[in-house]
Enzyme design. Structure first.
Site, PDB file in Angstrom:
ATOM      1  CE  LYS A 188      31.706   1.762  -6.127  1.00 58.13           C
ATOM      2  NZ  LYS A 188      30.608   1.053  -6.798  1.00 58.13           N
ATOM      3  CG  ASN A 189      29.046   3.925  -8.584  1.00 61.71           C
ATOM      4  OD1 ASN A 189      29.742   2.907  -8.589  1.00 61.71           O
ATOM      5  ND2 ASN A 189      28.158   4.175  -7.630  1.00 61.71           N
ATOM      6  CB  CYS A 192      25.684 -13.767  -8.218  1.00 61.33           C
ATOM      7  SG  CYS A 192      26.462 -13.661  -9.840  1.00 61.33           S
ATOM      8  NE  ARG A 242      32.204  -3.825  -4.655  1.00 63.31           N
ATOM      9  CZ  ARG A 242      30.895  -3.613  -4.629  1.00 63.31           C
ATOM     10  NH1 ARG A 242      30.167  -4.066  -3.639  1.00 63.31           N
ATOM     11  NH2 ARG A 242      30.308  -2.965  -5.598  1.00 63.31           N
ATOM     12  NE  ARG A 256      23.362  -4.670  -9.189  1.00 67.17           N
ATOM     13  CZ  ARG A 256      24.330  -4.002  -8.627  1.00 67.17           C
ATOM     14  NH1 ARG A 256      25.182  -4.609  -7.869  1.00 67.17           N
ATOM     15  NH2 ARG A 256      24.452  -2.701  -8.832  1.00 67.17           N
ATOM     16  CG  ASP A 306      25.415   4.496  -3.614  1.00 62.60           C
ATOM     17  OD1 ASP A 306      24.717   3.479  -3.440  1.00 62.60           O
ATOM     18  OD2 ASP A 306      25.917   4.801  -4.712  1.00 62.60           O
TER      19      ASP A 306
HETATM   20  N1  EPU Z   1      16.329  -2.326 -11.101  1.00 58.38           N
HETATM   21  C1  EPU Z   1      15.407  -3.171 -11.644  1.00 58.38           C
HETATM   22  N2  EPU Z   1      15.628  -3.635 -12.911  1.00 58.38           N
HETATM   23  C2  EPU Z   1      16.734  -3.293 -13.635  1.00 58.38           C
HETATM   24  C3  EPU Z   1      17.675  -2.426 -13.058  1.00 58.38           C
HETATM   25  C4  EPU Z   1      17.453  -1.950 -11.784  1.00 58.38           C
HETATM   26  O1  EPU Z   1      14.405  -3.523 -11.029  1.00 58.38           O
HETATM   27  O2  EPU Z   1      16.866  -3.757 -14.768  1.00 58.38           O
HETATM   28  C5  EPU Z   1      16.127  -1.821  -9.716  1.00 58.38           C
HETATM   29  C6  EPU Z   1      17.212  -2.281  -8.758  1.00 58.38           C
HETATM   30  O3  EPU Z   1      16.936  -3.560  -8.252  1.00 58.38           O
HETATM   31  C7  EPU Z   1      17.184  -1.219  -7.701  1.00 58.38           C
HETATM   32  C8  EPU Z   1      16.820   0.028  -8.481  1.00 58.38           C
HETATM   33  O4  EPU Z   1      16.262  -0.410  -9.715  1.00 58.38           O
HETATM   34  O5  EPU Z   1      16.192  -1.499  -6.784  1.00 58.38           O
HETATM   35  C9  EPU Z   1      17.989   0.943  -8.758  1.00 58.38           C
HETATM   36  O6  EPU Z   1      18.987   0.271  -9.514  1.00 58.38           O
HETATM   37  P1  EPU Z   1      19.925   1.012 -10.554  1.00 58.38           P
HETATM   38  O7  EPU Z   1      19.918   0.210 -11.798  1.00 58.38           O
HETATM   39  O8  EPU Z   1      19.581   2.455 -10.637  1.00 58.38           O
HETATM   40  O9  EPU Z   1      21.321   0.868  -9.846  1.00 58.38           O
HETATM   41  P2  EPU Z   1      22.626   0.204 -10.430  1.00 58.38           P
HETATM   42  O10 EPU Z   1      22.924   0.732 -11.774  1.00 58.38           O
HETATM   43  O11 EPU Z   1      22.596  -1.253 -10.224  1.00 58.38           O
HETATM   44  C10 EPU Z   1      24.160   2.125  -9.535  1.00 58.38           C
HETATM   45  C11 EPU Z   1      25.368   2.214  -8.664  1.00 58.38           C
HETATM   46  C12 EPU Z   1      24.973   1.880  -7.221  1.00 58.38           C
HETATM   47  C13 EPU Z   1      23.916   2.887  -6.784  1.00 58.38           C
HETATM   48  C14 EPU Z   1      22.723   2.851  -7.741  1.00 58.38           C
HETATM   49  C15 EPU Z   1      21.661   3.876  -7.426  1.00 58.38           C
HETATM   50  C16 EPU Z   1      27.159   1.608 -10.160  1.00 58.38           C
HETATM   51  C17 EPU Z   1      28.203   0.637 -10.535  1.00 58.38           C
HETATM   52  N3  EPU Z   1      26.375   1.275  -9.137  1.00 58.38           N
HETATM   53  O12 EPU Z   1      23.704   0.788  -9.421  1.00 58.38           O
HETATM   54  O13 EPU Z   1      26.142   2.055  -6.445  1.00 58.38           O
HETATM   55  O14 EPU Z   1      23.484   2.578  -5.494  1.00 58.38           O
HETATM   56  O15 EPU Z   1      23.175   3.065  -9.089  1.00 58.38           O
HETATM   57  O16 EPU Z   1      22.190   5.138  -7.416  1.00 58.38           O
HETATM   58  O17 EPU Z   1      27.030   2.670 -10.756  1.00 58.38           O
HETATM   59  C18 EPU Z   1      27.538   1.705  -4.596  1.00 58.38           C
HETATM   60  O18 EPU Z   1      28.379   2.420  -5.155  1.00 58.38           O
HETATM   61  O19 EPU Z   1      27.632   1.339  -3.399  1.00 58.38           O
HETATM   62  C19 EPU Z   1      26.369   1.263  -5.353  1.00 58.38           C
HETATM   63  C20 EPU Z   1      25.619   0.238  -4.976  1.00 58.38           C
END
Ligand code: EPU
Length: 427
Positions: free
Chosen positions: A22-23, A118, A399, A123, A307
């Site tokens: 998915k990711n 949201c 999801r 986030r 995850d």
């Molecule tokens: N963060 C910030 N600022 C930003 C971006 C992220 O502070 O601008 C923080 C977040 O709040 C979090 C940490 O950095 O505490 C990690 O966030 P990251 O950006 O790495 O995660 P993401 O891109 O939002 C993806 C996956 C998640 C997975 C994480 C970590 C997708 C669509 N989602 O999220 O997947 O947990 O990377 O590996 O790729 C899931 O599949 O259940 C899921 C949540």
């Protein structure tokens, strides 16, 4: 109000394959916007997940044509001319923030709902916005209306991420692909999904290198073309099935995976006393009662993945001894704990740390999935628990897991998806 009914207590056994990640699929779908030619993109073996359908709705709203061809998706993005992602669709899937990079690359403009506005919690996207600004975007955030407006065609630049955010790394790669000039992203996320995105983009004519390492280089090209791609198998779904084998004291082989992507989990299962066998692209986990693991910490790849933290916590509730889990990646990711306690688990949470005192038995209960992986944890606990469980709010689980009850039933589990409030004898 659909739910899962589970009658626990049977050890899972057998072989299973997992669907595409998915990711990986989500950013790859967003990347398709960078193909301005009339050529088609074929994505192979794309599961019908809630998040994938939400992303398809967004793309079609922007002017793309997306069709299913059996397990494949066919995308035609020549007519994409809209840069505004409606709020309702953004709400469906907050991670769609990584549409900003490709929209800027394609149209020089993007208007998206601010995910932090949201209801389900903040986030942060500061790393996305700072990085895109470094690549020349002008970005205005309307906190009151909850919108972000961005414009300006990206140009090459050097971005040093304060944290290796997966989404920000993807967004920046996507903005850089058709930028004027070259881009370097430092402290980039190293997750396999970034490598998958790089491989896909390069098949379409991009020049990206270094994915999987902390330094990614992108040479701007004038545009992308069509192509065909098969994303990596979903390592989190694979890990969930292996943990299902462990918690039910069964033996499951997950086939068609990339064992390297599962190293952190396999090391841990070995430490906990499970038998782990890797043969080519198949991984088998067989287990009796697990031993506690003194300290597990979630970290960016190649560390233990956040995850899989909720499913692993579910397993450790039945391990012999006391385990400690420290969640470094997300601030609040212990929503499964209160539900696991309803099943008899003994867990205390303080901040980012959960201490799990293993118990001999879990009991079936009515529990609610608060998010995708918390839901997966409840399914695992229910499979091992004595008696029946009802798992509510399963839309979260759907999801990221395609037809999970069917998949688990093929391994001998008794789990059914029930519509409405009916509770006729399904077992
Ligand atoms: N963060 C910030 N600022 C930003 C971006 C992220 O502070 O601008 C923080 C977040 O709040 C979090 C940490 O950095 O505490 C990690 O966030 P990251 O950006 O790495 O995660 P993401 O891109 O939002 C993806 C996956 C998640 C997975 C994480 C970590 C997708 C669509 N989602 O999220 O997947 O947990 O990377 O590996 O790729 C899931 O599949 O259940 C899921 C949540």
């Amino acid at each position: 109000m659909s739910k899962y009914l589970v009658r626990g207590g049977l050890p899972l056994a057998g072989k299973i394959t997992v669907h595409g990640a998915k990711n990986s699929i989500l950013p790859v779908l967003a990347a398709s916007l960078l193909n301005q030619t009339g050529e088609q993109i074929r994505l192979k073996k794309v599961p019908s997940l809630y998040d994938v359908r939400a992303m398809i709705s967004i793309l079609t709203g922007l002017g793309a044509q997306v069709e299913r061809d059996g397990e494949d998706l066919l995308l035609q993005t020549a007519n994409v001319d809209c840069y505004h992602v409606p709020e309702a669709l953004m709400r469906e899937m907050r991670s769609s923030i990584f549409l900003m990079g490709p929209l800027l690359g394609r149209l020089g403009r993007a208007r998206l709902c601010y995910p932090g506005g949201c209801k389900i919690g903040l986030r942060p996207i500061n790393l996305h916005l700072e990085g895109l600004r470094t690549l020349g975007a002008v970005i205005e955030v309307d906190e009151k209306e909850g919108y972000i407006e961005a414009w300006g065609r990206p140009r090459g630049g050097e971005v040093d991420l304060d944290y290796p955010s997966v989404g920000a790394t993807e967004n920046l790669i996507l903005a850089a692909v058709t930028a004027h000039g070259d881009t370097v992203i430092r402290n980039a996320a190293c997750e396999p999904e970034i490598v998958d995105l790089q491989n896909f983009l390069n098949i379409l004519g991009a020049k990206v290198e270094g994915a999987g390492s902390p330094v990614i280089k992108v040479k701007g090209v004038s545009g992308l073309h069509g192509g065909s791609y098969n994303v990596f198998p979903d390592r989190i779904v694979a890990g969930t099935f292996l943990l299902a084998a462990a918690i039910t004291r069964g033996s499951v082989t997950v086939e068609g995976v990339i064992p390297d992507h599962l190293k952190a989990l396999l090391r841990l299962l070995d430490q906990a006393g499970a038998s782990v066998k890797v043969a080519g692209s198949a991984v088998t986990v067989s287990a009796d009662r697990l031993k506690a693991v003194s300290r597990v910490e979630t970290k960016p790849y190649p560390g233990f993945p956040t995850d899989l933290q909720p499913p692993l916590v579910a397993c450790l509730t039945l391990a012999r001894g006391t385990s400690t889990m420290i969640e470094h990646v997300f601030k609040e990711r212990f929503h499964h704990v209160s539900e696991l306690r309803k099943m008899g688990a003994q867990i205390t949470v303080r901040g980012r740390q959960a201490v799990i005192n293993g118990v001999a038995v879990l009991n079936g209960a009515a529990v609610t999935a608060a998010d995708l992986r918390a839901g997966a944890a409840l399914v695992l606990a229910a499979l091992a628990a004595k008696g029946e469980s009802n798992i509510l709010e399963i839309h979260h689980i759907e999801r990221g897991y395609e037809r999970l009850p069917e998949a688990l039933r093929s391994l001998g589990a008794r789990i059914f998806r029930v519509e409405g409030v009916r509770e006729e004898a399904v077992f």
